[in-house]
Write a protein that holds these residues in place. Sequence first.
Motif, PDB file in Angstrom:
ATOM      1  N   THR A   4       8.430   0.147 -16.097  1.00 51.09           N
ATOM      2  CA  THR A   4       9.726   0.201 -15.784  1.00 51.09           C
ATOM      3  C   THR A   4      10.546   0.967 -16.533  1.00 51.09           C
ATOM      4  O   THR A   4      10.458   1.262 -17.841  1.00 51.09           O
ATOM      5  CB  THR A   4      10.623  -1.369 -16.180  1.00 51.09           C
ATOM      6  N   VAL A   5      11.309   1.738 -15.949  1.00 47.64           N
ATOM      7  CA  VAL A   5      12.236   2.937 -16.489  1.00 47.64           C
ATOM      8  C   VAL A   5      13.670   2.454 -16.700  1.00 47.64           C
ATOM      9  O   VAL A   5      14.100   2.089 -15.508  1.00 47.64           O
ATOM     10  CB  VAL A   5      12.134   4.285 -15.976  1.00 47.64           C
ATOM     11  N   ARG A   6      13.887   1.928 -17.717  1.00 47.89           N
ATOM     12  CA  ARG A   6      15.307   1.161 -17.747  1.00 47.89           C
ATOM     13  C   ARG A   6      16.602   1.974 -17.242  1.00 47.89           C
ATOM     14  O   ARG A   6      16.809   3.113 -17.136  1.00 47.89           O
ATOM     15  CB  ARG A   6      15.648   1.059 -19.344  1.00 47.89           C
ATOM     16  N   SER A   7      17.133   1.354 -16.656  1.00 45.39           N
ATOM     17  CA  SER A   7      18.395   1.647 -15.671  1.00 45.39           C
ATOM     18  C   SER A   7      18.115   2.835 -14.504  1.00 45.39           C
ATOM     19  O   SER A   7      18.981   3.485 -14.108  1.00 45.39           O
ATOM     20  CB  SER A   7      19.622   1.985 -16.431  1.00 45.39           C
ATOM     21  N   VAL A   8      16.843   2.918 -14.348  1.00 45.93           N
ATOM     22  CA  VAL A   8      16.311   3.940 -13.508  1.00 45.93           C
ATOM     23  C   VAL A   8      15.696   3.338 -12.250  1.00 45.93           C
ATOM     24  O   VAL A   8      16.168   2.945 -11.000  1.00 45.93           O
ATOM     25  CB  VAL A   8      15.678   5.185 -13.717  1.00 45.93           C
ATOM     26  N   GLY A   9      14.448   3.032 -12.564  1.00 45.70           N
ATOM     27  CA  GLY A   9      13.374   2.281 -11.619  1.00 45.70           C
ATOM     28  C   GLY A   9      12.150   2.083 -12.264  1.00 45.70           C
ATOM     29  O   GLY A   9      11.810   1.537 -13.279  1.00 45.70           O
ATOM     30  N   TYR A  10      11.139   2.770 -11.780  1.00 42.59           N
ATOM     31  CA  TYR A  10       9.658   2.787 -12.017  1.00 42.59           C
ATOM     32  C   TYR A  10       9.092   4.111 -12.164  1.00 42.59           C
ATOM     33  O   TYR A  10       9.430   5.156 -11.564  1.00 42.59           O
ATOM     34  CB  TYR A  10       8.997   2.101 -10.973  1.00 42.59           C
ATOM     35  N   TYR A  40       0.752  -1.130   0.058  1.00 47.16           N
ATOM     36  CA  TYR A  40       0.143  -0.065  -0.046  1.00 47.16           C
ATOM     37  C   TYR A  40       0.666   1.215   0.100  1.00 47.16           C
ATOM     38  O   TYR A  40       0.711   2.204  -0.743  1.00 47.16           O
ATOM     39  CB  TYR A  40      -1.016  -0.069   1.289  1.00 47.16           C
ATOM     40  N   ASP A  41       1.915   1.076   1.025  1.00 45.66           N
ATOM     41  CA  ASP A  41       2.547   2.553   1.160  1.00 45.66           C
ATOM     42  C   ASP A  41       3.554   2.695  -0.296  1.00 45.66           C
ATOM     43  O   ASP A  41       3.539   3.909  -0.662  1.00 45.66           O
ATOM     44  CB  ASP A  41       3.839   2.253   2.131  1.00 45.66           C
ATOM     45  N   LEU A  42       3.966   1.515  -0.919  1.00 42.46           N
ATOM     46  CA  LEU A  42       4.518   1.677  -2.163  1.00 42.46           C
ATOM     47  C   LEU A  42       3.656   2.382  -3.368  1.00 42.46           C
ATOM     48  O   LEU A  42       4.111   3.445  -4.300  1.00 42.46           O
ATOM     49  CB  LEU A  42       5.073   0.201  -2.747  1.00 42.46           C
ATOM     50  N   LEU A  43       2.455   1.678  -3.251  1.00 43.75           N
ATOM     51  CA  LEU A  43       1.339   2.156  -4.317  1.00 43.75           C
ATOM     52  C   LEU A  43       1.197   3.816  -4.312  1.00 43.75           C
ATOM     53  O   LEU A  43       1.034   4.479  -5.032  1.00 43.75           O
ATOM     54  CB  LEU A  43       0.223   1.290  -4.046  1.00 43.75           C
ATOM     55  N   LEU A  44       1.010   4.080  -2.844  1.00 38.78           N
ATOM     56  CA  LEU A  44       0.582   5.451  -2.790  1.00 38.78           C
ATOM     57  C   LEU A  44       1.751   6.287  -3.106  1.00 38.78           C
ATOM     58  O   LEU A  44       1.514   7.455  -3.695  1.00 38.78           O
ATOM     59  CB  LEU A  44       0.201   5.592  -1.132  1.00 38.78           C
ATOM     60  N   PHE A  45       3.111   6.007  -2.762  1.00 40.22           N
ATOM     61  CA  PHE A  45       4.145   6.881  -3.051  1.00 40.22           C
ATOM     62  C   PHE A  45       4.241   7.042  -4.426  1.00 40.22           C
ATOM     63  O   PHE A  45       4.427   8.119  -5.121  1.00 40.22           O
ATOM     64  CB  PHE A  45       5.290   6.117  -2.600  1.00 40.22           C
ATOM     65  N   LEU A  46       4.198   5.878  -5.276  1.00 41.84           N
ATOM     66  CA  LEU A  46       4.297   5.740  -6.621  1.00 41.84           C
ATOM     67  C   LEU A  46       3.135   6.792  -7.392  1.00 41.84           C
ATOM     68  O   LEU A  46       3.243   7.697  -8.107  1.00 41.84           O
ATOM     69  CB  LEU A  46       4.169   4.504  -7.402  1.00 41.84           C
ATOM     70  N   GLU A 105      16.418   3.563  -5.527  1.00 38.92           N
ATOM     71  CA  GLU A 105      16.732   3.919  -4.238  1.00 38.92           C
ATOM     72  C   GLU A 105      16.066   4.894  -3.541  1.00 38.92           C
ATOM     73  O   GLU A 105      15.990   4.944  -2.311  1.00 38.92           O
ATOM     74  CB  GLU A 105      18.232   4.612  -4.435  1.00 38.92           C
ATOM     75  N   LEU A 106      15.320   5.910  -4.315  1.00 38.21           N
ATOM     76  CA  LEU A 106      14.457   6.932  -3.998  1.00 38.21           C
ATOM     77  C   LEU A 106      13.355   6.191  -3.092  1.00 38.21           C
ATOM     78  O   LEU A 106      12.949   6.533  -2.076  1.00 38.21           O
ATOM     79  CB  LEU A 106      13.994   7.842  -5.028  1.00 38.21           C
ATOM     80  N   ILE A 107      12.752   5.216  -3.979  1.00 33.84           N
ATOM     81  CA  ILE A 107      11.570   4.355  -3.728  1.00 33.84           C
ATOM     82  C   ILE A 107      11.903   3.574  -2.036  1.00 33.84           C
ATOM     83  O   ILE A 107      11.134   3.756  -1.439  1.00 33.84           O
ATOM     84  CB  ILE A 107      11.068   3.340  -4.619  1.00 33.84           C
ATOM     85  N   LEU A 108      13.140   3.051  -2.159  1.00 32.93           N
ATOM     86  CA  LEU A 108      13.417   2.333  -1.060  1.00 32.93           C
ATOM     87  C   LEU A 108      13.537   3.459   0.077  1.00 32.93           C
ATOM     88  O   LEU A 108      12.914   2.860   1.344  1.00 32.93           O
ATOM     89  CB  LEU A 108      14.723   1.850  -1.306  1.00 32.93           C
ATOM     90  N   GLU A 109      14.170   4.585  -0.113  1.00 37.81           N
ATOM     91  CA  GLU A 109      14.276   5.383   1.057  1.00 37.81           C
ATOM     92  C   GLU A 109      12.941   5.940   1.337  1.00 37.81           C
ATOM     93  O   GLU A 109      12.727   5.804   2.739  1.00 37.81           O
ATOM     94  CB  GLU A 109      15.357   6.522   0.590  1.00 37.81           C
ATOM     95  N   ARG A 110      12.198   6.186   0.680  1.00 36.43           N
ATOM     96  CA  ARG A 110      10.982   7.014   1.038  1.00 36.43           C
ATOM     97  C   ARG A 110       9.809   6.203   1.735  1.00 36.43           C
ATOM     98  O   ARG A 110       8.944   6.199   2.454  1.00 36.43           O
ATOM     99  CB  ARG A 110      10.240   7.673  -0.046  1.00 36.43           C
ATOM    100  N   VAL A 111       9.793   4.776   0.970  1.00 36.76           N
ATOM    101  CA  VAL A 111       8.930   3.935   1.389  1.00 36.76           C
ATOM    102  C   VAL A 111       9.189   2.812   2.681  1.00 36.76           C
ATOM    103  O   VAL A 111       8.430   2.636   3.491  1.00 36.76           O
ATOM    104  CB  VAL A 111       8.269   2.728   0.267  1.00 36.76           C
ATOM    105  N   TRP A 112      10.484   2.654   2.428  1.00 40.38           N
ATOM    106  CA  TRP A 112      10.949   1.496   3.537  1.00 40.38           C
ATOM    107  C   TRP A 112      11.945   2.467   4.747  1.00 40.38           C
ATOM    108  O   TRP A 112      11.839   1.913   5.812  1.00 40.38           O
ATOM    109  CB  TRP A 112      11.833   0.419   2.941  1.00 40.38           C
ATOM    110  N   GLY A 113      12.338   3.529   4.270  1.00 43.45           N
ATOM    111  CA  GLY A 113      13.244   4.204   5.348  1.00 43.45           C
ATOM    112  C   GLY A 113      14.506   3.930   5.162  1.00 43.45           C
ATOM    113  O   GLY A 113      15.025   2.938   4.818  1.00 43.45           O
ATOM    114  N   TRP A 114      15.366   4.877   5.965  1.00 43.30           N
ATOM    115  CA  TRP A 114      16.683   4.750   5.876  1.00 43.30           C
ATOM    116  C   TRP A 114      17.333   3.695   6.503  1.00 43.30           C
ATOM    117  O   TRP A 114      18.253   2.892   6.304  1.00 43.30           O
ATOM    118  CB  TRP A 114      17.373   6.214   6.654  1.00 43.30           C
ATOM    119  N   GLU A 115      16.473   3.216   7.652  1.00 42.44           N
ATOM    120  CA  GLU A 115      17.124   2.271   8.604  1.00 42.44           C
ATOM    121  C   GLU A 115      17.033   0.854   7.988  1.00 42.44           C
ATOM    122  O   GLU A 115      17.545  -0.150   8.373  1.00 42.44           O
ATOM    123  CB  GLU A 115      16.350   2.137  10.144  1.00 42.44           C
ATOM    124  N   PHE A 116      16.008   0.823   6.962  1.00 42.02           N
ATOM    125  CA  PHE A 116      15.779  -0.611   6.212  1.00 42.02           C
ATOM    126  C   PHE A 116      17.160  -1.203   5.554  1.00 42.02           C
ATOM    127  O   PHE A 116      17.836  -0.454   5.047  1.00 42.02           O
ATOM    128  CB  PHE A 116      14.678  -0.609   5.372  1.00 42.02           C
TER     129      PHE A 116
END
Length: 243
Positions: free
Chosen positions: A233-239, A175-181, A192-203
């Motif tokens: 998918t955005v090649r060599s970037v993310g989504y 849900y958090d991922l979908l909302l962020f996207l 990297e940005l998605i990971l940081e924003r959705v899962w947080g730095w500590e993850f």
Amino acid sequence: MAEKILVVEDELALRETLSYNLIKQGYEAKVAADGVSALEIARGEQPDLIILDVMLPGLDGFEVCRILRREMSAPILMLTARADEIDKVVGLEVGADDYLTKPFSMRELMARVKALLRRTRLIREEMASELEGAAAQAGEERSERRLEFSDLVIDPGRREALRAGKPLPLKPNEYDLLLFLARHHRIALSRELILERVWGWEFGGGTRTVDVHVRWLREKIEADPSQPTRIVTVRSVGYRFEG
Ligand code: CA
């Protein structure tokens, strides 16, 4: 109450033209003819916006801008006589918000002034609503509008996503991922940005986590998960979320 604008310009004729036109437009105008008095007046008056000429006797506009930027958040519109790229770069480095090259039309100046003040107002409103939201616990999310992408609806207030009117069985991270996207739809987002924003730095997990969750989400929101049209998918970037 009229918004207060400080005009810093050593040329008397231009200073007077500017303040005359600002007052005519309903603003309150303050003036300064050199850098040192600009600092004094800005500190005393706390203007909502500062129009600042670069070429000033003594302390120049860049120096004034650098000092004021540390002390106040009012937008600064710099004026220069030269159509010089260097001036623009330096101006932005010292914290100017916008730039206007002389000669300019009064109409253009007013448009910039209006845009800068509108931007400040929006930021202030946003900050106020964030504060309110924090105070009311999740009040911000509750007041957030639903995001709708044809048959896919995300309702932050209820913390749920619906497809064709039926709630989607999403795990909290999905849900958090979908909302962020969705909040950043049409923007390519790095893993990297998605990971940081959705899962947080500590993850501790790597960016593979993002790929795995995107795959799960696609199973739930794409018509054909092997040919995704919503989360592309955005090649060599993310989504990128296309909605
Ligand atoms: Ca000047």
